[in-house]
Design an enzyme around this catalytic site. Sequence first.
Site, short mmCIF file in Angstrom:
data_model
loop_
_atom_site.label_atom_id
_atom_site.label_comp_id
_atom_site.label_asym_id
_atom_site.label_seq_id
_atom_site.Cartn_x
_atom_site.Cartn_y
_atom_site.Cartn_z
N SER A 135 103.10 10.11 -0.59
CA SER A 135 101.71 9.92 -0.15
C SER A 135 101.56 8.56 0.52
CB SER A 135 100.79 9.95 -1.37
OG SER A 135 99.50 9.51 -1.02
N TYR B 152 99.14 6.74 -9.47
CA TYR B 152 99.48 7.74 -8.45
C TYR B 152 100.39 7.12 -7.37
CZ TYR B 152 98.47 11.18 -4.74
OH TYR B 152 98.55 12.11 -3.74
N LYS C 255 104.15 8.14 -6.42
CA LYS C 255 104.41 8.72 -5.11
C LYS C 255 105.51 7.98 -4.35
CE LYS C 255 101.98 12.33 -4.62
NZ LYS C 255 102.73 13.58 -4.86
#
Length: 297
Positions: free
Chosen positions: A152, A165, A169
């Site tokens: 991401s 997150y 990622k």
Amino acid sequence: MTIRFDNRVAIVTGAGNGLGRAHALLLASRGAKVVVNDPGGAVDGKGGNHAAADKVVDEIKAAGGQAVPNYDSVADPKSAANIVKTAVDSFGTVDIVVNNAGVLRDKTFHNMTTEDFDFVVKVHFQGTAYVTHAAWPILRAKAYGRVVVTSSNSGIYGTFGQANYGGAKLAVVGFMNALRLEGQKYNIFINALAPVAATRMTESLMTPEVLDKLRPEFVSPMVAYLCSEQCQRTGDIWSAGAGTFARIEYREAEGVRIIGRAPTLEDVADNIEKIADVSASRVFRTSGEEVAAVVGS
Ligand code: NAI
């Protein structure tokens, strides 16, 4: 050239919604037999129902494709192995693994519990490792495999409130970098996707006009290409969204070399702009290449 996946078996994790659903539909429409994995929880990973995966399987079958559902979580080694077992039991093997499953538990780090940190890392990073680990011996034995990990821009570039997150990622990129080297001689290619799409994960962040440009099915051609026999690239990060496709690459500045004496703190301070200047930069493909350049051999 029409790209097909006849006689190929694909696992798509988190395929009950959003991007995973679009990837699964595209692969199946080109002949792949698809395991549609999804435990069907909310965006934060809470709850679950079989409807998410079942609905996508029904869509694939209605369009004349082949698919089976699987409801296991990627975030546990045993249940992740069961996803691969579903592929083997239903279709005899596995050729393609699309690690797409994901959850969000956004909070500023200051307010983030370690439980929310661990949970997000577990689904994205460990989940990717667990599913790929269960498939790896099969891919190695048949000397063929295509693996996609989902990174991401949050990990690559940074998003406020996503320490868990974003960390996870970028972890999958490090994971890919090792498997690129380990898989290459077995014709197992692995690439990372950095998607941008309007899904339930992102829709609250965008206006309706922007959301329409960001349909998940605009990302899936990149994923399907990376899963194809035609794809001979491995170990790269690919941005895809809104019809834009682009490779992302790290670069390292030429830097400054202090040799013949021990470098000092002032050497760093006095040269910090030059050390930071990437206008003359290099790209390395392995850690060994980078170390050799740093050492100056
Ligand atoms: P989504 O929420 O629509 O889809 C994620 C799917 O993963 C859901 O169906 C969910 O049930 C499933 N899932 C959650 N935990 C799971 C588990 N433990 N095991 C198996 N499946 C699980 O979100 P979206 O946007 O389609 O996300 C797909 C992937 O793309 C995620 O990895 C996400 O982090 C990534 N991504 C999405 C971006 C976007 O712009 N939508 C941007 C960057 C990355």
